[in-house]
Design a protein around this motif. Sequence first.
Motif, PDB file in Angstrom:
ATOM      1  N   PHE A  43       8.137  -7.899  -9.084  1.00  0.00           N
ATOM      2  CA  PHE A  43       8.696  -6.594  -8.737  1.00  0.00           C
ATOM      3  C   PHE A  43       8.241  -5.511  -9.705  1.00  0.00           C
ATOM      4  N   ILE A  44       8.197  -5.834 -10.993  1.00  0.00           N
ATOM      5  CA  ILE A  44       7.746  -4.834 -11.973  1.00  0.00           C
ATOM      6  C   ILE A  44       6.295  -4.452 -11.694  1.00  0.00           C
ATOM      7  N   SER A  45       5.445  -5.426 -11.402  1.00  0.00           N
ATOM      8  CA  SER A  45       4.043  -5.087 -11.111  1.00  0.00           C
ATOM      9  C   SER A  45       3.933  -4.297  -9.808  1.00  0.00           C
ATOM     10  N   LEU A  46       4.761  -4.599  -8.809  1.00  0.00           N
ATOM     11  CA  LEU A  46       4.750  -3.807  -7.576  1.00  0.00           C
ATOM     12  C   LEU A  46       5.197  -2.370  -7.837  1.00  0.00           C
ATOM     13  N   PHE A  47       6.240  -2.194  -8.640  1.00  0.00           N
ATOM     14  CA  PHE A  47       6.689  -0.834  -8.975  1.00  0.00           C
ATOM     15  C   PHE A  47       5.559  -0.043  -9.622  1.00  0.00           C
ATOM     16  N   ILE A  48       4.880  -0.661 -10.576  1.00  0.00           N
ATOM     17  CA  ILE A  48       3.810   0.029 -11.297  1.00  0.00           C
ATOM     18  C   ILE A  48       2.643   0.333 -10.363  1.00  0.00           C
ATOM     19  N   ASN A  49       2.256  -0.620  -9.519  1.00  0.00           N
ATOM     20  CA  ASN A  49       1.111  -0.414  -8.632  1.00  0.00           C
ATOM     21  C   ASN A  49       1.404   0.554  -7.499  1.00  0.00           C
ATOM     22  N   VAL A  50       2.608   0.513  -6.960  1.00  0.00           N
ATOM     23  CA  VAL A  50       2.930   1.365  -5.816  1.00  0.00           C
ATOM     24  C   VAL A  50       3.345   2.765  -6.256  1.00  0.00           C
ATOM     25  N   GLY A 103      22.236  -6.947  -4.653  1.00  0.00           N
ATOM     26  CA  GLY A 103      22.229  -5.502  -4.400  1.00  0.00           C
ATOM     27  C   GLY A 103      21.003  -4.839  -5.003  1.00  0.00           C
ATOM     28  N   LEU A 104      20.694  -5.180  -6.242  1.00  0.00           N
ATOM     29  CA  LEU A 104      19.521  -4.597  -6.913  1.00  0.00           C
ATOM     30  C   LEU A 104      18.218  -5.060  -6.264  1.00  0.00           C
ATOM     31  N   LEU A 105      18.153  -6.319  -5.865  1.00  0.00           N
ATOM     32  CA  LEU A 105      16.946  -6.809  -5.203  1.00  0.00           C
ATOM     33  C   LEU A 105      16.744  -6.138  -3.840  1.00  0.00           C
ATOM     34  N   THR A 106      17.822  -5.962  -3.100  1.00  0.00           N
ATOM     35  CA  THR A 106      17.716  -5.288  -1.800  1.00  0.00           C
ATOM     36  C   THR A 106      17.235  -3.853  -1.981  1.00  0.00           C
ATOM     37  N   PHE A 107      17.815  -3.155  -2.949  1.00  0.00           N
ATOM     38  CA  PHE A 107      17.394  -1.786  -3.226  1.00  0.00           C
ATOM     39  C   PHE A 107      15.921  -1.751  -3.621  1.00  0.00           C
ATOM     40  N   SER A 108      15.498  -2.696  -4.439  1.00  0.00           N
ATOM     41  CA  SER A 108      14.102  -2.751  -4.889  1.00  0.00           C
ATOM     42  C   SER A 108      13.153  -2.979  -3.728  1.00  0.00           C
ATOM     43  N   ILE A 109      13.521  -3.859  -2.812  1.00  0.00           N
ATOM     44  CA  ILE A 109      12.672  -4.114  -1.645  1.00  0.00           C
ATOM     45  C   ILE A 109      12.536  -2.851  -0.802  1.00  0.00           C
ATOM     46  N   VAL A 110      13.640  -2.140  -0.609  1.00  0.00           N
ATOM     47  CA  VAL A 110      13.601  -0.894   0.171  1.00  0.00           C
ATOM     48  C   VAL A 110      12.704   0.131  -0.519  1.00  0.00           C
ATOM     49  N   VAL A 111      12.841   0.277  -1.829  1.00  0.00           N
ATOM     50  CA  VAL A 111      12.013   1.234  -2.581  1.00  0.00           C
ATOM     51  C   VAL A 111      10.536   0.896  -2.419  1.00  0.00           C
ATOM     52  N   ILE A 112      10.185  -0.371  -2.565  1.00  0.00           N
ATOM     53  CA  ILE A 112       8.781  -0.779  -2.455  1.00  0.00           C
ATOM     54  C   ILE A 112       8.258  -0.557  -1.040  1.00  0.00           C
ATOM     55  N   LEU A 113       9.057  -0.901  -0.035  1.00  0.00           N
ATOM     56  CA  LEU A 113       8.616  -0.703   1.353  1.00  0.00           C
ATOM     57  C   LEU A 113       8.429   0.775   1.685  1.00  0.00           C
ATOM     58  N   VAL A 114       9.368   1.614   1.266  1.00  0.00           N
ATOM     59  CA  VAL A 114       9.260   3.050   1.560  1.00  0.00           C
ATOM     60  C   VAL A 114       8.090   3.663   0.792  1.00  0.00           C
ATOM     61  N   ALA A 115       8.021   3.389  -0.512  1.00  0.00           N
ATOM     62  CA  ALA A 115       6.933   3.962  -1.320  1.00  0.00           C
ATOM     63  C   ALA A 115       5.577   3.415  -0.872  1.00  0.00           C
ATOM     64  N   GLY A 116       5.524   2.127  -0.580  1.00  0.00           N
ATOM     65  CA  GLY A 116       4.268   1.549  -0.112  1.00  0.00           C
ATOM     66  C   GLY A 116       3.865   2.101   1.239  1.00  0.00           C
ATOM     67  N   GLY A 117       4.847   2.302   2.124  1.00  0.00           N
ATOM     68  CA  GLY A 117       4.562   2.895   3.431  1.00  0.00           C
ATOM     69  C   GLY A 117       4.018   4.303   3.307  1.00  0.00           C
ATOM     70  N   LYS A 118       4.613   5.091   2.413  1.00  0.00           N
ATOM     71  CA  LYS A 118       4.121   6.458   2.190  1.00  0.00           C
ATOM     72  C   LYS A 118       2.699   6.446   1.642  1.00  0.00           C
ATOM     73  N   LYS A 119       2.458   5.537   0.715  1.00  0.00           N
ATOM     74  CA  LYS A 119       1.117   5.441   0.124  1.00  0.00           C
ATOM     75  C   LYS A 119       0.102   5.016   1.181  1.00  0.00           C
ATOM     76  N   LEU A 120       0.452   4.045   2.003  1.00  0.00           N
ATOM     77  CA  LEU A 120      -0.435   3.580   3.065  1.00  0.00           C
ATOM     78  C   LEU A 120      -0.670   4.686   4.091  1.00  0.00           C
ATOM     79  N   TRP A 121       0.384   5.428   4.466  1.00  0.00           N
ATOM     80  CA  TRP A 121       0.259   6.520   5.418  1.00  0.00           C
ATOM     81  C   TRP A 121      -0.679   7.594   4.882  1.00  0.00           C
ATOM     82  N   GLY A 122      -0.539   7.939   3.625  1.00  0.00           N
ATOM     83  CA  GLY A 122      -1.423   8.917   3.007  1.00  0.00           C
ATOM     84  C   GLY A 122      -2.868   8.455   2.977  1.00  0.00           C
ATOM     85  N   TRP A 123      -3.064   7.179   2.730  1.00  0.00           N
ATOM     86  CA  TRP A 123      -4.418   6.620   2.708  1.00  0.00           C
ATOM     87  C   TRP A 123      -5.027   6.641   4.104  1.00  0.00           C
ATOM     88  N   MET A 124      -4.221   6.299   5.131  1.00  0.00           N
ATOM     89  CA  MET A 124      -4.722   6.257   6.504  1.00  0.00           C
ATOM     90  C   MET A 124      -5.031   7.665   7.041  1.00  0.00           C
TER      91      MET A 124
END
Length: 127
Positions: A43-50, A103-124
């Motif tokens: 999760f820490i590496s995903l936060f940093i990369n995304v 609770g923290l893991l669920t929040f983290s998954i949502v953050v990664i999915l939303v941030a990753g989706g935004k990053k992917l959308w911007g790239w596309m």
Amino acid sequence: RADTLINSDAWQTPDASNQFKSDRLRAATRLDFLYIISYVSLFISLFINVLGYPNAQVKRLIVMMLVAGLSDFFENLLLLSILEGGRGIQPAAMAVFAALKFGLLTFSIVVILVAGGKKLWGWMRRF
């Protein structure tokens, strides 16, 4: 309730492999300590990369993930204590740590999915 389960015949009678369920649960819980290190690192590496690093948001998310890992660690310690006969506040404390962790893991998954989706959308959109 924990006494009823742990003292039941299903838990106190060895299975076909001559092992008790409580012994297998102890072994699985000890292995979970290694799993904690892996998912916190992932999760820490995903936060940093995304989300990029360094920024205040990523630093807060890293602290949050460390708290989730510590919650899981204490949840495991309490479970091992219960399996060794500890009662009293252990089941309630274990439930609090588990709820905080999930609770923290669920929040983290949502953050990664939303941030990753935004990053992917911007790239596309560049194509």
